[in-house]
Motif scaffolding. Structure first.
Motif, PDB file in Angstrom:
ATOM      1  N   ASP A 209       0.893  -1.111   0.304  1.00  0.00           N
ATOM      2  CA  ASP A 209      -0.023  -0.068   0.486  1.00  0.00           C
ATOM      3  C   ASP A 209       1.101   0.701   0.071  1.00  0.00           C
ATOM      4  OD1 ASP A 209      -1.889   2.302   0.374  1.00  0.00           O
ATOM      5  OD2 ASP A 209      -3.153   1.104   1.602  1.00  0.00           O
ATOM      6  N   SER A 210       0.703   2.292  -0.436  1.00  0.00           N
ATOM      7  CA  SER A 210       0.834   3.816  -0.488  1.00  0.00           C
ATOM      8  C   SER A 210       1.332   4.584   0.571  1.00  0.00           C
ATOM      9  CB  SER A 210       0.790   3.493  -2.368  1.00  0.00           C
ATOM     10  OG  SER A 210       1.464   3.622  -3.363  1.00  0.00           O
ATOM     11  N   ASN A 211       0.281   3.715   1.155  1.00  0.00           N
ATOM     12  CA  ASN A 211      -0.299   4.389   2.007  1.00  0.00           C
ATOM     13  C   ASN A 211       0.745   4.551   3.529  1.00  0.00           C
ATOM     14  OD1 ASN A 211      -1.629   6.581   0.964  1.00  0.00           O
ATOM     15  ND2 ASN A 211      -3.664   4.790   1.339  1.00  0.00           N
ATOM     16  N   GLU A 212       1.370   3.043   3.472  1.00  0.00           N
ATOM     17  CA  GLU A 212       2.331   2.408   4.027  1.00  0.00           C
ATOM     18  C   GLU A 212       3.845   3.014   4.766  1.00  0.00           C
ATOM     19  OE1 GLU A 212       2.400  -1.741   4.859  1.00  0.00           O
ATOM     20  OE2 GLU A 212       1.026  -1.901   2.838  1.00  0.00           O
ATOM     21  N   ASP A 213       4.213   2.575   5.535  1.00  0.00           N
ATOM     22  CA  ASP A 213       5.282   3.631   5.799  1.00  0.00           C
ATOM     23  C   ASP A 213       6.111   2.298   4.689  1.00  0.00           C
ATOM     24  OD1 ASP A 213       8.075   3.274   6.204  1.00  0.00           O
ATOM     25  OD2 ASP A 213       7.753   4.338   8.532  1.00  0.00           O
ATOM     26  N   TRP A 214       7.265   2.593   3.701  1.00  0.00           N
ATOM     27  CA  TRP A 214       7.282   2.454   2.832  1.00  0.00           C
ATOM     28  C   TRP A 214       8.610   1.853   3.448  1.00  0.00           C
ATOM     29  CZ3 TRP A 214       8.032   5.637  -2.824  1.00  0.00           C
ATOM     30  CH2 TRP A 214       6.470   5.228  -2.999  1.00  0.00           C
ATOM     31  N   GLU A 215       9.681   2.232   4.222  1.00  0.00           N
ATOM     32  CA  GLU A 215      10.607   1.021   4.649  1.00  0.00           C
ATOM     33  C   GLU A 215      10.564   0.377   5.698  1.00  0.00           C
ATOM     34  OE1 GLU A 215      14.217   3.859   5.941  1.00  0.00           O
ATOM     35  OE2 GLU A 215      13.112   5.309   6.109  1.00  0.00           O
ATOM     36  N   LYS A 216       9.205   0.398   6.250  1.00  0.00           N
ATOM     37  CA  LYS A 216       8.547  -0.199   6.928  1.00  0.00           C
ATOM     38  C   LYS A 216       8.063  -1.776   5.963  1.00  0.00           C
ATOM     39  CE  LYS A 216       5.686  -1.806  11.123  1.00  0.00           C
ATOM     40  NZ  LYS A 216       4.154  -1.679  11.721  1.00  0.00           N
ATOM     41  N   ALA A 217       7.562  -1.373   5.115  1.00  0.00           N
ATOM     42  CA  ALA A 217       7.490  -2.668   4.168  1.00  0.00           C
ATOM     43  C   ALA A 217       7.889  -3.636   3.485  1.00  0.00           C
ATOM     44  CB  ALA A 217       5.957  -1.329   3.459  1.00  0.00           C
ATOM     45  N   LEU A 218       9.485  -2.470   3.665  1.00  0.00           N
ATOM     46  CA  LEU A 218      10.076  -3.497   2.303  1.00  0.00           C
ATOM     47  C   LEU A 218      11.459  -4.090   3.241  1.00  0.00           C
ATOM     48  CD1 LEU A 218      11.353  -1.071  -0.562  1.00  0.00           C
ATOM     49  CD2 LEU A 218       9.968  -2.904  -0.480  1.00  0.00           C
ATOM     50  N   GLY A 219      11.313  -3.781   5.006  1.00  0.00           N
ATOM     51  CA  GLY A 219      11.786  -4.394   5.664  1.00  0.00           C
ATOM     52  C   GLY A 219      13.324  -3.961   5.824  1.00  0.00           C
ATOM     53  N   GLY A 220      13.843  -2.776   5.170  1.00  0.00           N
ATOM     54  CA  GLY A 220      14.958  -2.178   4.815  1.00  0.00           C
ATOM     55  C   GLY A 220      15.638  -2.250   4.310  1.00  0.00           C
ATOM     56  N   GLU A 221      14.671  -3.379   3.305  1.00  0.00           N
ATOM     57  CA  GLU A 221      15.763  -3.571   1.720  1.00  0.00           C
ATOM     58  C   GLU A 221      15.399  -2.184   0.797  1.00  0.00           C
ATOM     59  OE1 GLU A 221      14.631  -6.752  -1.855  1.00  0.00           O
ATOM     60  OE2 GLU A 221      13.412  -6.448   0.194  1.00  0.00           O
ATOM     61  N   LYS A 222      16.876  -1.616   0.363  1.00  0.00           N
ATOM     62  CA  LYS A 222      16.851  -0.725  -0.315  1.00  0.00           C
ATOM     63  C   LYS A 222      16.807  -1.477  -1.979  1.00  0.00           C
ATOM     64  CE  LYS A 222      17.620   2.361   2.966  1.00  0.00           C
ATOM     65  NZ  LYS A 222      16.439   3.538   2.554  1.00  0.00           N
ATOM     66  N   VAL A 223      16.597  -0.318  -2.978  1.00  0.00           N
ATOM     67  CA  VAL A 223      16.360  -1.159  -4.402  1.00  0.00           C
ATOM     68  C   VAL A 223      17.414  -0.250  -5.232  1.00  0.00           C
ATOM     69  CG1 VAL A 223      13.662  -0.918  -4.201  1.00  0.00           C
ATOM     70  CG2 VAL A 223      15.005   1.087  -4.722  1.00  0.00           C
ATOM     71  N   ASP A 224      17.638  -0.848  -6.290  1.00  0.00           N
ATOM     72  CA  ASP A 224      18.698   0.020  -7.179  1.00  0.00           C
ATOM     73  C   ASP A 224      18.541   0.605  -8.063  1.00  0.00           C
ATOM     74  OD1 ASP A 224      20.677  -2.172  -7.048  1.00  0.00           O
ATOM     75  OD2 ASP A 224      19.170  -3.500  -7.262  1.00  0.00           O
ATOM     76  N   LEU A 225      17.230   0.898  -7.942  1.00  0.00           N
ATOM     77  CA  LEU A 225      16.411   1.432  -9.690  1.00  0.00           C
ATOM     78  C   LEU A 225      15.242   1.509  -8.745  1.00  0.00           C
ATOM     79  CD1 LEU A 225      16.592   3.118 -13.063  1.00  0.00           C
ATOM     80  CD2 LEU A 225      15.947   0.948 -13.387  1.00  0.00           C
ATOM     81  N   VAL A 226      14.951   2.595  -8.922  1.00  0.00           N
ATOM     82  CA  VAL A 226      13.137   3.242  -8.847  1.00  0.00           C
ATOM     83  C   VAL A 226      12.665   3.824 -10.333  1.00  0.00           C
ATOM     84  CG1 VAL A 226      11.312   5.057  -7.717  1.00  0.00           C
ATOM     85  CG2 VAL A 226      13.760   3.623  -6.303  1.00  0.00           C
ATOM     86  N   ILE A 227      11.683   3.462 -10.774  1.00  0.00           N
ATOM     87  CA  ILE A 227      11.716   4.486 -12.096  1.00  0.00           C
ATOM     88  C   ILE A 227      10.045   5.444 -11.747  1.00  0.00           C
ATOM     89  CG2 ILE A 227       9.478   4.525 -14.422  1.00  0.00           C
ATOM     90  CD1 ILE A 227      12.771   3.476 -14.297  1.00  0.00           C
ATOM     91  N   GLU A 228       9.689   6.504 -11.434  1.00  0.00           N
ATOM     92  CA  GLU A 228       9.147   6.920 -10.671  1.00  0.00           C
ATOM     93  C   GLU A 228       8.098   8.116 -11.648  1.00  0.00           C
ATOM     94  OE1 GLU A 228       7.040   8.948  -9.007  1.00  0.00           O
ATOM     95  OE2 GLU A 228       8.344   8.265  -6.929  1.00  0.00           O
TER      96      GLU A 228
END
Length: 329
Positions: A209-228
């Motif tokens: 859900d976009s309304n969630e805390d994204w960092e929490k939703a991803l468990g602290g996982e980071k990504v290489d690329l964002v297409i915004e």
């Protein structure tokens, strides 16, 4: 011929379905009898940009059909060819940015919401045979935008983690399909649980859900690329999910076009920010080859008869659609 024409008034009030004159191709042009066309958010913007003082305009950027007339000097195309239209005008070769003369079909040039269109021969290619007319008609603008953003600008590679905020639009859906076909791990967001579920069914590795805390939703996982492709509403949240040295490609601003950016955080993170828009004729042909190789199809929400254009526009404006809306002609 019958066409959807914008004239005399701004916005929806200026739209009508009516008869207009039939045209004939000049040197280097072809005439296409359109079988289908696709509706895009750009068409909503055109209703505001096209002024009552300007000449009447046939709107629409996406379409597919059969060539029924060929102008002098056209090579490699003939009457009877089934073709799909590239709406990216006057941008031939891949380049860091489009040339000054670049524009999109449907404004200021007449577009595809009509029974016929006259267009330069370099802007049509043979329709992939595995696509239906409806699928071919809604493909081009969204697929080309996604292809350049992901491959040319984002340099996606197998194994990369790619975040796509705002899944559900035509472009975002192609980003998901293309990134998975390229071997990436794909994470998506949406405020709609239905869209999240549909994204998982299309192959997304995670949807939240976009309304969630994204960092929490991803468990602290980071990504290489964002297409915004959303805009100011999500940009800084997207940036926070990037690995150091990661890349964010942006091409959308439907949710705001002004962003407060912490420059110190940005340069310490060694991030890369790249803009993108549409693509060249060279990239269009690469995109067509890519979708044929991987048998990728547009995901269609609804198809309307051209005469029901008002219903289609209202569905798009209200964000009621899942994926692409099209017209049968």
């Amino acid at each position: 011929m019958k066409a959807i024409i914008h004239a005399e008034k701004t916005g929806f009030e200026g739209l009508s379905c009516r008869e207009t004159e039939e045209l004939h191709p000049q040197e280097g042009q072809v005439r296409v009898l359109l079988k289908s066309a696709g509706l895009n958010h750009r068409d909503l913007f055109v209703l505001q940009r096209h002024k009552p003082t300007e000449p009447p305009l046939i709107i629409g950027s996406d379409g597919a059909g059969v060539i029924d007339a060929v102008g002098e000097g056209v090579i490699g195309l003939q009457v009877g060819d089934e073709v799909i239209i590239n709406p990216s005008l006057r941008w031939k070769e891949k380049s860091p940015a489009p040339p000054e003369e670049f524009d999109l079909l449907g404004y200021p040039d007449n577009g595809t919401f009509a029974e016929q269109i006259i267009i330069h021969a370099e802007n049509v290619v043979q329709k992939p045979q595995y696509l239906t007319w409806e699928e071919a008609g809604v493909l081009s603008l969204a697929a080309l935008t996604a292809y350049r953003a992901l491959f040319t600008q984002g340099q996606v590679r197998p194994g990369m983690k790619v975040l796509i905020p705002g899944i559900g639009s035509g472009v975002a859906t192609f980003l998901l399909q293309f990134a998975k076909a390229a071997g990436a791990v794909v994470l998506v967001t949406s405020r709609s649980q239905d869209k999240c579920q549909k994204a998982l069914e299309l192959g997304a590795d995670r949807a939240f859900d976009s309304n969630e805390d994204w960092e929490k939703a991803l468990g602290g996982e980071k990504v290489d690329l964002v297409i915004e492709c959303v805009g100011a509403a999500t940009f800084n949240r997207s940036l926070k999910q990037l690995k150091r040295g990661g890349t964010i490609v942006t091409f959308g601003a439907s949710a705001g076009d002004v962003v407060d950016l912490n420059l110190r955080d940005f340069f310490y993170g060694q991030y890369r920010l790249i803009g993108s828009t549409m693509g060249s004729g060279e990239e269009y042909k690469e995109m067509i080859e890519f979708i044929q190789t991987h048998q990728i199809k547009p995901v269609i929400d609804r198809i309307y008869p051209l005469e029901q254009f008002d219903q289609a526009f209202k569905r798009l404006e209200n964000a009621g659609q899942f994926w692409k809306i099209g017209f049968t002609i």
